[in-house]
Design an enzyme around this catalytic site. Sequence first.
Site, PDB file in Angstrom:
ATOM      1  N   CYS A  82      68.429  79.769  73.900  1.00  0.00           N
ATOM      2  CA  CYS A  82      68.507  79.524  75.341  1.00  0.00           C
ATOM      3  C   CYS A  82      69.391  78.311  75.630  1.00  0.00           C
ATOM      4  O   CYS A  82      70.597  78.403  75.468  1.00  0.00           O
ATOM      5  CB  CYS A  82      67.114  79.418  75.946  1.00  0.00           C
ATOM      6  SG  CYS A  82      67.125  79.920  77.665  1.00  0.00           S
ATOM      7  N   HIS A 129      64.487  84.358  74.192  1.00  0.00           N
ATOM      8  CA  HIS A 129      63.558  83.613  73.337  1.00  0.00           C
ATOM      9  C   HIS A 129      62.948  84.507  72.252  1.00  0.00           C
ATOM     10  O   HIS A 129      61.878  85.085  72.456  1.00  0.00           O
ATOM     11  CB  HIS A 129      62.431  83.024  74.188  1.00  0.00           C
ATOM     12  CG  HIS A 129      62.880  81.944  75.094  1.00  0.00           C
ATOM     13  ND1 HIS A 129      62.832  80.613  74.756  1.00  0.00           N
ATOM     14  CD2 HIS A 129      63.441  82.000  76.316  1.00  0.00           C
ATOM     15  CE1 HIS A 129      63.320  79.890  75.746  1.00  0.00           C
ATOM     16  NE2 HIS A 129      63.699  80.703  76.714  1.00  0.00           N
ATOM     17  N   GLU A 154      61.471  83.631  69.705  1.00  0.00           N
ATOM     18  CA  GLU A 154      60.228  83.052  69.165  1.00  0.00           C
ATOM     19  C   GLU A 154      58.970  83.660  69.781  1.00  0.00           C
ATOM     20  O   GLU A 154      57.891  83.568  69.202  1.00  0.00           O
ATOM     21  CB  GLU A 154      60.227  81.526  69.319  1.00  0.00           C
ATOM     22  CG  GLU A 154      60.075  80.979  70.733  1.00  0.00           C
ATOM     23  CD  GLU A 154      61.402  80.855  71.493  1.00  0.00           C
ATOM     24  OE1 GLU A 154      62.361  81.587  71.169  1.00  0.00           O
ATOM     25  OE2 GLU A 154      61.458  80.033  72.433  1.00  0.00           O
TER      26      GLU A 154
HETATM   27  N1  GLN Z   1      68.013  75.048  81.377  1.00  0.00           N
HETATM   28  C1  GLN Z   1      68.614  76.282  80.987  1.00  0.00           C
HETATM   29  C2  GLN Z   1      68.531  77.335  82.079  1.00  0.00           C
HETATM   30  O1  GLN Z   1      67.761  77.219  82.995  1.00  0.00           O
HETATM   31  C3  GLN Z   1      67.990  76.806  79.698  1.00  0.00           C
HETATM   32  C4  GLN Z   1      66.563  77.208  79.816  1.00  0.00           C
HETATM   33  C5  GLN Z   1      65.862  77.365  78.496  1.00  0.00           C
HETATM   34  O2  GLN Z   1      66.309  76.849  77.476  1.00  0.00           O
HETATM   35  N2  GLN Z   1      64.718  78.030  78.495  1.00  0.00           N
HETATM   36  O3  GLN Z   1      69.256  78.289  82.049  1.00  0.00           O
END
Ligand code: GLN
Length: 565
Positions: A389, A515, A517
């Site tokens: 992410c 994600h 994970e």
């Molecule tokens: N801050 C980034 C976004 O909002 C990444 C979010 C994250 O890593 N879950 O896109």
Amino acid sequence: MQTKYIFVTGGVTSSLGKGIVCASLGRLLEARGLRVTIQKFDPYINVDPGTMNPYEHGEVYVTDDGAETDLDLGHYERFLGDATSQANNVTTGRIYLEVITKERAGAYLGKTVQVVPHIIDEIKLWMTKLGATGKYDVVITEIGGTVGDIEGQPYLEAIRQVRYELGSRNALNIHLTLVPYLEAAGEVKTKPTQHSVKTLLSFGLQPDILVCRTDRPLDHDVRRKLALFCNVEPRAVVASRDAESIYEVPLLLKEEGLDEIAWERLHLSEDMPHGRTGEHDLTEWIAFLKQLREPRGTVRVALVGKYVAHQDAYKSINESFILAGAANGVHVEVIDVLSDDLTEENVAERLADVSGILVAPGFGGRGIDGKLAAIRHARENDIPFFGICLGMQCAVIEFARNVCRWKNAHSTEFDPSTPNPVIDLMQEQKRIADKGGTMRLGAYDCTLLEGSRVREIYGTDRVQERHRHRYELNNVLRYKLLEHGMHFTGVNTSRDLVEIVELPDKRWFIGVQFHPEYRSVVGRPHPLFESFVKAAVGYAEERHQMKGAKPTKREKKLQLASAKV
Ligand code: GLN
């Protein structure tokens, strides 16, 4: 069959591992042929934990249906192997929101809306919602917090009513408490448990089973005393010993007979659906434990993030490494690296002996420069790199700056006036002002490019992965990045969003917008984690960084035990 309900409360202190006890009991009952789900009720006022800082609440876990939930749901999924949903995590905030929304719509016209009966009825509705689907034989409900907390009282009343209505044949109360050892007295103490059970009794709840967290075996006398003063059968006093790994807990609780007592109390032999024997089948679990207990070596991987000081902030990432390590026959030693402390100058020294670098998800600008330094170090030295992410977004920023040479390339999250906004707010997010539950959340399709490494790793051309973000790779600059050698190997075709970036000339350089994970379960580690660990092992072996697996005394004992299972 009538769904059976197991309610799990906690006493004396928090952090006794209620979630792990619920997950373990769930797994044991599932291993006996029952369809089990676990839900958690949290007594705080937030509608969900999505707006909380990881330092407040640890990781926010995301379900397929896009609910932002308590991290215990991650344990439930990893232990049971089944997906959870919004209905598996309910907070006081959500209960009140539902009731107040109904009140405004006129659902209670003419009535005074009150905690009793309206809030309690709403809690009962959610407590029995998953059971009512007919998909589960057993629903385990964990109540967050500790008995005696003011905000937990409505939940205890709701449990009392559900049990009153369904009868003791169909509802069971388990109370988890602490039985501490007092060094000065040289003995374990039962009084905190007695007080905690008294508090529970004052709400009309008599526990059927006591699960006692302890760092030593409970002898016969202590069990007898707890049984007598807490009004439970001696055999229903179950010790939950500190374990080397949370994955040992199901077998330890099985030895203590926890699921057997629950089984008897709920009359499962008579009431369970036909055609199931009730015999345990823990083959898969035991095979996993064997892998876990007998690593052939240790590989070190850096986890670079800004919340590393909180042990639960990256829970699912850490657990994914444990599961992926076991599948690779190694122990993954995760080195927490605070991104704020990393600079171009110190990164080589700080990350000197790691064989893989993972840059974590996150929000806000703190520590971004450290993450960029870590990624540059990984890319230039061809160390296996995995960006999740924000970690993927940073990989794109680093590539734009140092390979494409685009000045001050950035994400508009951190620099709204950057001349090269390689990461930008998603179109659909531009109209949204509210912060709660408004990100791109939950499972979305991702199509994998033919010939890419990710396609090979997944072994399929289409996957579904869970999301939690507002920003995305900017499609306006996408093709220019491609010209410089960054490949976009996973794409959401219906919205044309980049989901995966790869540098194919590196040994393992992958960033994912989603994600992975959240989708690692026991026996089925996430393919990307499994492959990343494999790449780290390869790198370590090549560089002679692999450490021997010196089993600790405890591990040796466990190996003996495993030989007996
Ligand atoms: N801050 C980034 C976004 O909002 C990444 C979010 C994250 O890593 N879950 O896109």
